[in-house]
Design an enzyme around this catalytic site. Structure first.
Site, PDB file in Angstrom:
ATOM      1  N   GLY A   1      -4.308   2.936 -23.174  1.00 11.26           N
ATOM      2  CA  GLY A   1      -4.490   3.938 -24.217  1.00 11.26           C
ATOM      3  C   GLY A   1      -3.481   5.058 -24.126  1.00 11.26           C
ATOM      4  O   GLY A   1      -2.728   5.157 -23.154  1.00 11.26           O
TER       5      GLY A   1
ATOM      6  N   GLU B   1      -8.085  10.075 -22.019  1.00 12.16           N
ATOM      7  CA  GLU B   1      -7.196  10.355 -23.151  1.00 12.16           C
ATOM      8  C   GLU B   1      -7.637  11.594 -23.924  1.00 12.16           C
ATOM      9  O   GLU B   1      -6.806  12.366 -24.402  1.00 12.16           O
ATOM     10  CB  GLU B   1      -7.106   9.139 -24.078  1.00 12.16           C
ATOM     11  CG  GLU B   1      -6.456   7.908 -23.443  1.00 12.16           C
ATOM     12  CD  GLU B   1      -5.088   8.179 -22.825  1.00 12.16           C
ATOM     13  OE1 GLU B   1      -4.422   9.145 -23.243  1.00 12.16           O
ATOM     14  OE2 GLU B   1      -4.690   7.436 -21.910  1.00 12.16           O
TER      15      GLU B   1
ATOM     16  N   HIS C   1      -1.945  15.031 -16.186  1.00 12.82           N
ATOM     17  CA  HIS C   1      -2.370  14.206 -15.062  1.00 12.82           C
ATOM     18  C   HIS C   1      -2.550  15.089 -13.832  1.00 12.82           C
ATOM     19  O   HIS C   1      -1.814  16.056 -13.637  1.00 12.82           O
ATOM     20  CB  HIS C   1      -1.339  13.108 -14.779  1.00 12.82           C
ATOM     21  CG  HIS C   1      -1.334  12.040 -15.827  1.00 12.82           C
ATOM     22  ND1 HIS C   1      -0.181  11.496 -16.331  1.00 12.82           N
ATOM     23  CD2 HIS C   1      -2.365  11.422 -16.473  1.00 12.82           C
ATOM     24  CE1 HIS C   1      -0.499  10.581 -17.241  1.00 12.82           C
ATOM     25  NE2 HIS C   1      -1.812  10.523 -17.346  1.00 12.82           N
TER      26      HIS C   1
ATOM     27  N   TRP D   1      -1.804  14.774 -10.831  1.00 14.82           N
ATOM     28  CA  TRP D   1      -0.646  14.925  -9.941  1.00 14.82           C
ATOM     29  C   TRP D   1       0.520  15.615 -10.658  1.00 14.82           C
ATOM     30  O   TRP D   1       1.612  15.748 -10.115  1.00 14.82           O
ATOM     31  CB  TRP D   1      -0.230  13.570  -9.349  1.00 14.82           C
ATOM     32  CG  TRP D   1       0.393  12.612 -10.322  1.00 14.82           C
ATOM     33  CD1 TRP D   1       1.733  12.403 -10.510  1.00 14.82           C
ATOM     34  CD2 TRP D   1      -0.273  11.736 -11.240  1.00 14.82           C
ATOM     35  NE1 TRP D   1       1.931  11.463 -11.497  1.00 14.82           N
ATOM     36  CE2 TRP D   1       0.717  11.036 -11.957  1.00 14.82           C
ATOM     37  CE3 TRP D   1      -1.622  11.479 -11.534  1.00 14.82           C
ATOM     38  CZ2 TRP D   1       0.402  10.099 -12.949  1.00 14.82           C
ATOM     39  CZ3 TRP D   1      -1.927  10.548 -12.522  1.00 14.82           C
ATOM     40  CH2 TRP D   1      -0.924   9.871 -13.211  1.00 14.82           C
TER      41      TRP D   1
ATOM     42  N   ASP E   1      -0.586  20.521 -11.886  1.00 18.76           N
ATOM     43  CA  ASP E   1      -1.164  20.247 -13.209  1.00 18.76           C
ATOM     44  C   ASP E   1      -1.636  21.521 -13.901  1.00 18.76           C
ATOM     45  O   ASP E   1      -2.361  21.458 -14.879  1.00 18.76           O
ATOM     46  CB  ASP E   1      -2.335  19.268 -13.072  1.00 18.76           C
ATOM     47  CG  ASP E   1      -3.469  19.859 -12.243  1.00 18.76           C
ATOM     48  OD1 ASP E   1      -3.259  20.906 -11.590  1.00 18.76           O
ATOM     49  OD2 ASP E   1      -4.570  19.282 -12.243  1.00 18.76           O
TER      50      ASP E   1
ATOM     51  N   THR F   1      -7.766  21.942  -8.852  1.00 16.77           N
ATOM     52  CA  THR F   1      -7.513  20.532  -8.532  1.00 16.77           C
ATOM     53  C   THR F   1      -6.497  20.508  -7.401  1.00 16.77           C
ATOM     54  O   THR F   1      -5.448  21.146  -7.508  1.00 16.77           O
ATOM     55  CB  THR F   1      -6.937  19.765  -9.740  1.00 16.77           C
ATOM     56  OG1 THR F   1      -5.751  20.434 -10.190  1.00 16.77           O
ATOM     57  CG2 THR F   1      -7.939  19.704 -10.872  1.00 16.77           C
TER      58      THR F   1
ATOM     59  N   ASP G   1     -12.241   3.098 -13.241  1.00 18.66           N
ATOM     60  CA  ASP G   1     -13.231   3.818 -14.057  1.00 18.66           C
ATOM     61  C   ASP G   1     -14.416   4.325 -13.234  1.00 18.66           C
ATOM     62  O   ASP G   1     -14.832   5.477 -13.367  1.00 18.66           O
ATOM     63  CB  ASP G   1     -13.756   2.904 -15.174  1.00 18.66           C
ATOM     64  CG  ASP G   1     -12.840   2.923 -16.398  1.00 18.66           C
ATOM     65  OD1 ASP G   1     -11.723   3.483 -16.292  1.00 18.66           O
ATOM     66  OD2 ASP G   1     -13.235   2.376 -17.440  1.00 18.66           O
TER      67      ASP G   1
END
Ligand SMILES: [Ca+2]
Ligand SMILES: [Ca+2]
Ligand SMILES: [Ca+2]
Ligand SMILES: [Zn+2]
Length: 530
Positions: free
Chosen positions: A250, A298, A307, A309, A318, A323, A359
């Site tokens: 995606g 998405e 993302h 990283w 990011d 994070t 997932d």
């Protein structure tokens, strides 16, 4: 006291100006994007189709390790902005300021309760691009599979207990963003929010069927031919990817800032939205990517997340402080600590929806990610307008809705005039409306409005002036009668509640001694206010 407050505010303004300047400078130096355009050498690069786009190193790695390209958003958006190379830099400069202002407003009591803690409902249309199969077969996925994906999104974005979207991480956020299948079409007809399109009805489809479609055809033909007004719908397409893009899961279109960029917000409107392989849309579909997190990931991009990283090594972040720094994408569900963080060296947050893990490894958006997404929803073109979309309401002929409140918000004086925004969501001209309101949950009072509003037009309406005692209060406002026809309130587009206070103002809601490097503080209660 007034003088003290004044000098505090001066110090605050000076300090904030300073940090914003620092951030802007850092962004101008281009540090966060130093690795952004890094590709493997052309010799080793996997080239997509014949349009000259080379996969990023992390997607080449993804392809080698999993046979899939987990997410094509970075390449897609870079291509989209190829004539605007400063897009990312400008966007980050804008959102850094917008988040700082948002935190300031919340701390000073100048933000609406909707902004602080309210749920944002996003109307969604899912365009199921199929190959003529019966509904529920192959790419013509069933209504239930679509609904399943919407459920996954709401579990993930709301961090719902008892679902795979739940987590106990201290920075794990309930983003208070929910997704609702559209209830009316752009023409005003009833819909279940699923738009089935036989690919054989699309221009030049036969020559582009490989079988399945490449992104070039999807962006150039499928999207513009099927999109519903992106000001009123978040558009999602499920497709069969084919050709050089057969391995794609995606990709999404990144938001724009409200203050410029190409075309001042009008750019690329007819491609805005998310595209996902039908095999990954919904849950229980099998394999590492069969549980619906492609769409969660998405939409994260579509609401401004990068993302985890930062698309680069340990020196590239990011733009979310909560994070942990990561040096690369992670695959599967590994225990990795790729970069050294200070003062605490956290392992990579492999559970983050913005990583490349499986997932069922994923279960978290952080507080900073939630703040970023909410800031985008509150400001960005084709995001902000979704919140008052007529698509959130079933078709109606006579229907006025209270879609927002101007006043009272935060701290107000003891005597004030409530002001709300009335929108005509019915197909008939709205010429009269009975606006109902309750103060502190008391008896319902009414105000008779008359005027003339065309479909979708809005008007600011002043309700009778109120005088209230010092302390906390609430007001609830909705339309109960439109053009003489009675109707109920509606949680999406015809009911606004504001919690506000009268006469406070001599105690600031937080303390800041200016000794920390970060202001507003990146930890503690302030950053938890989403
Ligand atoms: Ca990084
Ligand atoms: Ca980070
Ligand atoms: Ca680390
Ligand atoms: Zn991605």
């Amino acid at each position: 006291m007034t003088k003290l407050l004044y000098s505090f505010k001066l110090a605050l303004i000076f300090f904030l100006g300073f940090t914003v300047q620092l951030k802007a400078q850092k962004i101008q130096e281009g540090l966060p994007f130093e690795n952004k355009s890094k590709n493997l050498s052309q010799k080793n690069a996997y080239q997509r189709g014949n349009n000259g786009i080379y996969l990023k190193d992390f997607n080449q790695e993804a392809l080698q390790r999993t046979g899939k390209i987990r997410c094509y958003s970075v390449e897609y958006n870079e291509q989209l902005r190829k004539n605007n190379p400063n897009f990312d830099r400008d966007f980050e400069a804008w959102i850094a300021k917008a988040i700082a202002k948002r935190r300031r407003d919340i701390a000073n009591g100048n933000a609406s309760t909707r902004t602080i803690g309210g749920v944002y409902y996003i109307p969604v249309v899912v365009h199921v691009i199929h190959n003529g199969e019966a509904i529920g077969t192959g790419s013509n996925i069933s209504d239930a599979q679509v609904q399943d994906q919407i459920n996954v999104l709401n579990e993930d974005f709301r961090k719902m207990a008892g679902t795979p979207g739940w987590n106990t991480h201290p920075e794990g956020a309930d983003t208070r963003i929910e997704f609702v299948l559209a209830k009316r079409t752009p023409a005003g007809a009833a819909t279940n929010g699923i738009n089935r399109v036989n690919r054989n009805t699309l221009p030049n489809n036969a020559t582009n069927w490989q079988p399945g479609f490449e992104a070039t055809y999807i962006n150039g033909t499928i999207k513009p031919n099927t999109i519903w007004n992106p000001d009123e719908y978040m558009n999602m397409w499920t497709v069969q990817f084919g050709g050089a893009d057969a391995g794609l899961l995606g990709y999404a279109q990144f938001p724009e800032s409200p203050i410029g960029g190409v075309g001042c917000g009008a750019a690329n409107a007819n491609t805005d939205g998310l595209v996902m392989g039908y095999q990954y849309f919904g849950r229980g579909l099998g394999g590492p990517y069969g549980d619906g997190r492609t769409a969660t990931h998405e939409i994260g991009h579509g609401l401004g997340l990068r993302h985890i990283w930062g698309d680069g090594g340990c020196g590239v972040d990011d733009f979310c402080a909560d994070t942990p720094t990561a040096g690369a994408a992670n695959f599967g569900c590994p225990n990795v600590n790729s970069c050294t963080d200070t003062p605490v060296d956290f392992p990579d947050m492999k559970e983050n929806y913005m990583d490349y893990t499986d997932d069922l490894c994923m279960n978290i958006f952080t507080n900073d990610q939630a703040t970023r997404m909410r800031t985008v929803i509150e400001n960005s073109p084709r995001r902000k307008t979704l919140l008052t979309s007529p698509a959130l309401l079933a078709p109606a002929t006579n229907y006025g809705g209270i879609v927002d409140i101007v006043s009272p918000l935060g701290n107000v004086c003891g005597t004030f005039t409530p002001t709300v925004i009335l929108r005509n969501l019915g197909s008939n001209n709205l010429t009269s409306a009975t606006i109902s309101y309750q103060i502190d949950g008391g008896s319902t009072q009414t105000f008779a409005w008359s005027g003339s509003l065309a479909y979708k037009a809005t008007a600011n309406v002043n309700l009778p002036t109120q005088t209230l005692s010092t302390g906390n209060h609430s007001i609830r406002v909705w339309v109960s009668v439109s053009n003489g026809s009675s109707h109920s309130s509606d949680m999406y587009v015809n009911e606004i509640i504001s919690n506000f206070s009268v006469g406070a103002g001599n105690s600031l809601p937080f303390e800041e001694n200016f000794e920390s490097n970060a202001f507003p503080p990146t930890t503690g209660t302030l950053s938890k206010i989403l």
